[in-house]
Scaffold this motif. Structure first.
Motif, PDB file in Angstrom:
ATOM      1  N   GLU A  18       0.849  -1.197   0.000  1.00  0.00           N
ATOM      2  CA  GLU A  18       0.000   0.000   0.000  1.00  0.00           C
ATOM      3  C   GLU A  18       0.880   1.241   0.000  1.00  0.00           C
ATOM      4  O   GLU A  18       2.105   1.146   0.013  1.00  0.00           O
ATOM      5  CB  GLU A  18      -0.915   0.001   1.238  1.00  0.00           C
ATOM      6  N   GLY A  19       0.222   2.402  -0.027  1.00  0.00           N
ATOM      7  CA  GLY A  19       0.910   3.675   0.158  1.00  0.00           C
ATOM      8  C   GLY A  19       2.068   3.900  -0.796  1.00  0.00           C
ATOM      9  O   GLY A  19       1.958   3.716  -2.011  1.00  0.00           O
ATOM     10  N   ARG A  40       3.688  -8.112   4.022  1.00  0.00           N
ATOM     11  CA  ARG A  40       3.092  -9.182   4.838  1.00  0.00           C
ATOM     12  C   ARG A  40       1.683  -9.546   4.378  1.00  0.00           C
ATOM     13  O   ARG A  40       1.287 -10.687   4.439  1.00  0.00           O
ATOM     14  CB  ARG A  40       3.053  -8.746   6.315  1.00  0.00           C
ATOM     15  N   ARG A  41       0.905  -8.568   3.906  1.00  0.00           N
ATOM     16  CA  ARG A  41      -0.513  -8.831   3.623  1.00  0.00           C
ATOM     17  C   ARG A  41      -0.729  -9.303   2.185  1.00  0.00           C
ATOM     18  O   ARG A  41      -0.681  -8.512   1.233  1.00  0.00           O
ATOM     19  CB  ARG A  41      -1.337  -7.580   3.923  1.00  0.00           C
ATOM     20  N   LEU A  65       5.522 -12.123   3.110  1.00  0.00           N
ATOM     21  CA  LEU A  65       6.342 -12.539   4.255  1.00  0.00           C
ATOM     22  C   LEU A  65       6.730 -11.343   5.104  1.00  0.00           C
ATOM     23  O   LEU A  65       6.533 -10.192   4.721  1.00  0.00           O
ATOM     24  CB  LEU A  65       7.581 -13.317   3.791  1.00  0.00           C
ATOM     25  N   LEU A  67       9.497  -9.175   6.717  1.00  0.00           N
ATOM     26  CA  LEU A  67      10.912  -8.839   6.489  1.00  0.00           C
ATOM     27  C   LEU A  67      11.710  -8.708   7.787  1.00  0.00           C
ATOM     28  O   LEU A  67      12.936  -8.607   7.734  1.00  0.00           O
ATOM     29  CB  LEU A  67      11.012  -7.535   5.691  1.00  0.00           C
ATOM     30  N   SER A  68      11.024  -8.728   8.924  1.00  0.00           N
ATOM     31  CA  SER A  68      11.794  -8.656  10.172  1.00  0.00           C
ATOM     32  C   SER A  68      12.429 -10.010  10.505  1.00  0.00           C
ATOM     33  O   SER A  68      13.272 -10.096  11.395  1.00  0.00           O
ATOM     34  CB  SER A  68      10.906  -8.193  11.334  1.00  0.00           C
ATOM     35  N   ASN A  91      11.454  -0.190   0.812  1.00  0.00           N
ATOM     36  CA  ASN A  91      10.495   0.797   1.317  1.00  0.00           C
ATOM     37  C   ASN A  91       9.893   0.411   2.667  1.00  0.00           C
ATOM     38  O   ASN A  91       9.457   1.274   3.429  1.00  0.00           O
ATOM     39  CB  ASN A  91       9.377   0.949   0.267  1.00  0.00           C
ATOM     40  N   ALA A  93       9.065  -0.396   6.422  1.00  0.00           N
ATOM     41  CA  ALA A  93       9.618   0.126   7.672  1.00  0.00           C
ATOM     42  C   ALA A  93       8.612  -0.078   8.790  1.00  0.00           C
ATOM     43  O   ALA A  93       7.410  -0.078   8.559  1.00  0.00           O
ATOM     44  CB  ALA A  93       9.940   1.614   7.531  1.00  0.00           C
ATOM     45  N   THR A 114      13.649  -4.969  10.640  1.00  0.00           N
ATOM     46  CA  THR A 114      12.939  -4.578   9.408  1.00  0.00           C
ATOM     47  C   THR A 114      13.639  -3.412   8.713  1.00  0.00           C
ATOM     48  O   THR A 114      13.725  -3.385   7.477  1.00  0.00           O
ATOM     49  CB  THR A 114      11.484  -4.160   9.746  1.00  0.00           C
ATOM     50  N   SER A 142      14.605   6.599   3.601  1.00  0.00           N
ATOM     51  CA  SER A 142      14.950   7.097   4.929  1.00  0.00           C
ATOM     52  C   SER A 142      14.030   8.266   5.271  1.00  0.00           C
ATOM     53  O   SER A 142      13.024   8.481   4.590  1.00  0.00           O
ATOM     54  CB  SER A 142      16.428   7.494   4.984  1.00  0.00           C
ATOM     55  N   SER A 143      14.405   8.990   6.290  1.00  0.00           N
ATOM     56  CA  SER A 143      13.487   9.983   6.847  1.00  0.00           C
ATOM     57  C   SER A 143      14.266  11.194   7.344  1.00  0.00           C
ATOM     58  O   SER A 143      15.397  11.054   7.838  1.00  0.00           O
ATOM     59  CB  SER A 143      12.748   9.327   8.016  1.00  0.00           C
ATOM     60  N   ALA A 186      12.879  11.281   3.202  1.00  0.00           N
ATOM     61  CA  ALA A 186      11.558  11.897   3.059  1.00  0.00           C
ATOM     62  C   ALA A 186      11.097  12.562   4.346  1.00  0.00           C
ATOM     63  O   ALA A 186      11.450  12.143   5.446  1.00  0.00           O
ATOM     64  CB  ALA A 186      10.552  10.820   2.650  1.00  0.00           C
ATOM     65  N   ALA A 188       7.193  14.048   5.967  1.00  0.00           N
ATOM     66  CA  ALA A 188       5.897  13.361   6.116  1.00  0.00           C
ATOM     67  C   ALA A 188       5.240  13.117   4.755  1.00  0.00           C
ATOM     68  O   ALA A 188       5.263  13.973   3.875  1.00  0.00           O
ATOM     69  CB  ALA A 188       4.982  14.191   7.000  1.00  0.00           C
ATOM     70  N   ASN A 193       0.084   4.258   6.602  1.00  0.00           N
ATOM     71  CA  ASN A 193       0.913   4.029   7.778  1.00  0.00           C
ATOM     72  C   ASN A 193       1.122   5.312   8.591  1.00  0.00           C
ATOM     73  O   ASN A 193       1.007   5.315   9.815  1.00  0.00           O
ATOM     74  CB  ASN A 193       2.270   3.519   7.292  1.00  0.00           C
ATOM     75  N   TYR A 194       1.429   6.383   7.888  1.00  0.00           N
ATOM     76  CA  TYR A 194       1.638   7.675   8.554  1.00  0.00           C
ATOM     77  C   TYR A 194       0.335   8.145   9.189  1.00  0.00           C
ATOM     78  O   TYR A 194       0.302   8.562  10.339  1.00  0.00           O
ATOM     79  CB  TYR A 194       2.155   8.708   7.550  1.00  0.00           C
TER      80      TYR A 194
HETATM   81  N1  LIG Z   1       4.941   8.141   5.718  1.00  0.00           N
HETATM   82  C1  LIG Z   1       5.785   9.073   6.128  1.00  0.00           C
HETATM   83  O1  LIG Z   1       5.380  10.131   6.617  1.00  0.00           O
HETATM   84  C2  LIG Z   1       7.272   8.848   5.966  1.00  0.00           C
HETATM   85  C3  LIG Z   1       8.157   9.878   6.309  1.00  0.00           C
HETATM   86  C4  LIG Z   1       9.527   9.678   6.132  1.00  0.00           C
HETATM   87  C5  LIG Z   1       9.990   8.486   5.628  1.00  0.00           C
HETATM   88  N2  LIG Z   1       9.109   7.496   5.317  1.00  0.00           N
HETATM   89  C6  LIG Z   1       9.632   6.229   4.836  1.00  0.00           C
HETATM   90  O2  LIG Z   1       8.939   5.860   3.658  1.00  0.00           O
HETATM   91  C7  LIG Z   1       8.742   4.452   3.627  1.00  0.00           C
HETATM   92  C8  LIG Z   1       7.261   4.101   3.463  1.00  0.00           C
HETATM   93  O3  LIG Z   1       6.509   4.772   4.391  1.00  0.00           O
HETATM   94  P1  LIG Z   1       5.224   4.216   5.112  1.00  0.00           P
HETATM   95  O4  LIG Z   1       5.618   3.090   6.031  1.00  0.00           O
HETATM   96  O5  LIG Z   1       4.524   5.364   5.707  1.00  0.00           O
HETATM   97  O6  LIG Z   1       4.281   3.723   4.028  1.00  0.00           O
HETATM   98  P2  LIG Z   1       3.890   2.552   3.092  1.00  0.00           P
HETATM   99  O7  LIG Z   1       4.762   2.440   1.953  1.00  0.00           O
HETATM  100  O8  LIG Z   1       2.491   2.922   2.839  1.00  0.00           O
HETATM  101  O9  LIG Z   1       3.885   1.194   3.998  1.00  0.00           O
HETATM  102  C9  LIG Z   1       4.984   0.394   4.295  1.00  0.00           C
HETATM  103  C10 LIG Z   1       4.949  -0.913   3.512  1.00  0.00           C
HETATM  104  O10 LIG Z   1       5.880  -1.804   4.106  1.00  0.00           O
HETATM  105  C11 LIG Z   1       5.239  -3.025   4.424  1.00  0.00           C
HETATM  106  N3  LIG Z   1       5.874  -3.552   5.617  1.00  0.00           N
HETATM  107  C12 LIG Z   1       6.011  -2.957   6.819  1.00  0.00           C
HETATM  108  N4  LIG Z   1       6.644  -3.776   7.675  1.00  0.00           N
HETATM  109  C13 LIG Z   1       6.920  -4.910   6.999  1.00  0.00           C
HETATM  110  C14 LIG Z   1       7.547  -6.129   7.345  1.00  0.00           C
HETATM  111  N5  LIG Z   1       8.026  -6.354   8.573  1.00  0.00           N
HETATM  112  N6  LIG Z   1       7.655  -7.094   6.399  1.00  0.00           N
HETATM  113  C15 LIG Z   1       7.163  -6.904   5.168  1.00  0.00           C
HETATM  114  N7  LIG Z   1       6.574  -5.747   4.771  1.00  0.00           N
HETATM  115  C16 LIG Z   1       6.445  -4.773   5.685  1.00  0.00           C
HETATM  116  C17 LIG Z   1       3.765  -2.697   4.589  1.00  0.00           C
HETATM  117  O11 LIG Z   1       2.916  -3.744   4.217  1.00  0.00           O
HETATM  118  P3  LIG Z   1       2.356  -4.898   5.165  1.00  0.00           P
HETATM  119  O12 LIG Z   1       1.773  -4.226   6.349  1.00  0.00           O
HETATM  120  O13 LIG Z   1       1.353  -5.570   4.288  1.00  0.00           O
HETATM  121  O14 LIG Z   1       3.525  -5.773   5.484  1.00  0.00           O
HETATM  122  C18 LIG Z   1       3.603  -1.595   3.536  1.00  0.00           C
HETATM  123  O15 LIG Z   1       3.376  -2.165   2.269  1.00  0.00           O
HETATM  124  C19 LIG Z   1       9.326   3.904   4.926  1.00  0.00           C
HETATM  125  O16 LIG Z   1      10.609   3.401   4.686  1.00  0.00           O
HETATM  126  C20 LIG Z   1       9.387   5.104   5.827  1.00  0.00           C
HETATM  127  O17 LIG Z   1      10.451   5.023   6.752  1.00  0.00           O
HETATM  128  C21 LIG Z   1       7.766   7.643   5.477  1.00  0.00           C
END
Ligand SMILES: NC(=O)c1ccc[n+]([C@@H]2O[C@H](COP(=O)([O-])OP(=O)(O)OC[C@H]3O[C@@H](n4cnc5c(N)ncnc54)[C@H](OP(=O)(O)O)[C@@H]3O)[C@@H](O)[C@H]2O)c1
Length: 265
Positions: A18-19, A40-41, A65, A67-68, A91, A93, A114, A142-143, A186, A188, A193-194
């Motif tokens: 997603e996202g 995972r989903r 699966l 990733l942790s 991607n 996290a 992870t 990263s962030s 990045a 926000a 997830n955010y």
């Molecule tokens: N969103 C923000 O505001 C923001 C800001 C700065 C940096 N970032 C970085 O941008 C990236 C994506 O951000 P996001 O997390 O908000 O959005 P995302 O891309 O919408 O979601 C994260 C994805 O990772 C998967 N995931 C999480 N944990 C996992 C695991 N243990 N094993 C396998 N898959 C896993 C989730 O799917 P499942 O749940 O289906 O596994 C989902 O598909 C991250 O690296 C984050 O650090 C985000």
């Protein structure tokens, strides 16, 4: 070299359900890459896979699966053994928010696995294949929180700092060997997830929150040109102020104030 020649034939997107991850997948398919999607989903991956293969007529494989778990990386490597992976987008996290001590130690370690162990492992092993084939690319997410200590997301920020430094080092090591490495730092982003982390008050960050597509375009545009990218002009300016104009101690306190407003209820 065209995007497809440099980064084809397959892109592996880790964290694609997603996202932002799903957005990377769709953009890469539109550029003609076949996709290997991991998260995972399984249901979300399946739905995305059908949508992408119907829309862009590329091949899409999925693997559900966690990733942790270190054995997951072995599964990915086995499942992609016969594919020419030219691009890795890491991607996925995990990010626990709130006071450090309120999160169980196991959860901190899961974050570490992870956000650090898995990208390190995939970068090492897929990077080896890319170096052997003489082309490829790796994008680590990263962030901005990783540019200094960030209270209430301390472990997350520390894991993301690892990704910045790893990617920058490999950019320099591999840039003459056909493999491009980029870290996307990045701010926000409007991802599920955010939004699920329920940031209460963003201390002005509301205006800086980017759409996933904006981040994906800027990251893919920077790949092969530079070691890191900060998507969004306002994010670039604010990170310049935080890193170069404010004393580090002040930047840490300022970040802490914003995050306290967002995550300490
Ligand atoms: N969103 C923000 O505001 C923001 C800001 C700065 C940096 N970032 C970085 O941008 C990236 C994506 O951000 P996001 O997390 O908000 O959005 P995302 O891309 O919408 O979601 C994260 C994805 O990772 C998967 N995931 C999480 N944990 C996992 C695991 N243990 N094993 C396998 N898959 C896993 C989730 O799917 P499942 O749940 O289906 O596994 C989902 O598909 C991250 O690296 C984050 O650090 C985000």
């Amino acid at each position: 070299m065209s995007f497809q020649t440099q980064y084809g034939q397959w892109a592996l997107v880790a964290g694609a359900s997603e996202g932002l991850g799903a957005c990377y997948a769709e953009e890469l398919a539109s550029r003609g890459l076949n996709l290997f999607l991991v998260a995972r989903r399984a249901e979300l991956l399946q739905t995305l896979s059908v949508h992408i293969s119907n829309t862009y007529h590329v091949q899409v494989k999925i693997l559900a699966l966690d990733l942790s778990l270190s054995e997951s990386i072995d599964h990915i490597l086995q499942a992609t053994n016969d594919l020419e992976i030219g691009l890795l987008i890491y991607n996925a996290a995990l990010s626990a928010v709130g006071p450090f001590q309120d999160t169980a130690l196991d959860a901190h370690i899961k974050e570490l696995n992870t956000n650090v162990q898995a990208p390190l492992n995939l970068t090492y092993r897929l990077g080896k294949r890319m170096l052997a084939q003489g082309h490829g690319g790796i994008v680590l997410m990263s962030s901005l929180s990783a540019f200094q200590g960030s209270a209430y997301i301390s472990t997350y920020a520390a894991t993301k700092a690892f990704n910045i430094v790893l990617a920058e080092g490999l950019w320099e090591e591999w840039r003459t060997q056909g493999v491009d490495v980029l870290v996307c730092v990045a701010g926000a982003i409007k991802t599920p997830n955010y939004l699920a982390s329920e940031p209460e008050k963003t201390g002005g960050l509301g205006d800086m929150t980017l759409e996933p597509a904006e981040v994906v375009f800027e990251a893919l545009d920077a790949l092969g040109k530079q070691p890191y990218v900060i998507p969004g002009r306002v994010n670039r300016i604010s990170s310049f102020v935080m890193r170069h104009l404010l004393p580090r101690k002040t930047a840490i306190k300022f970040m802490g104030r914003i995050l306290r407003g967002m995550y300490v209820k």
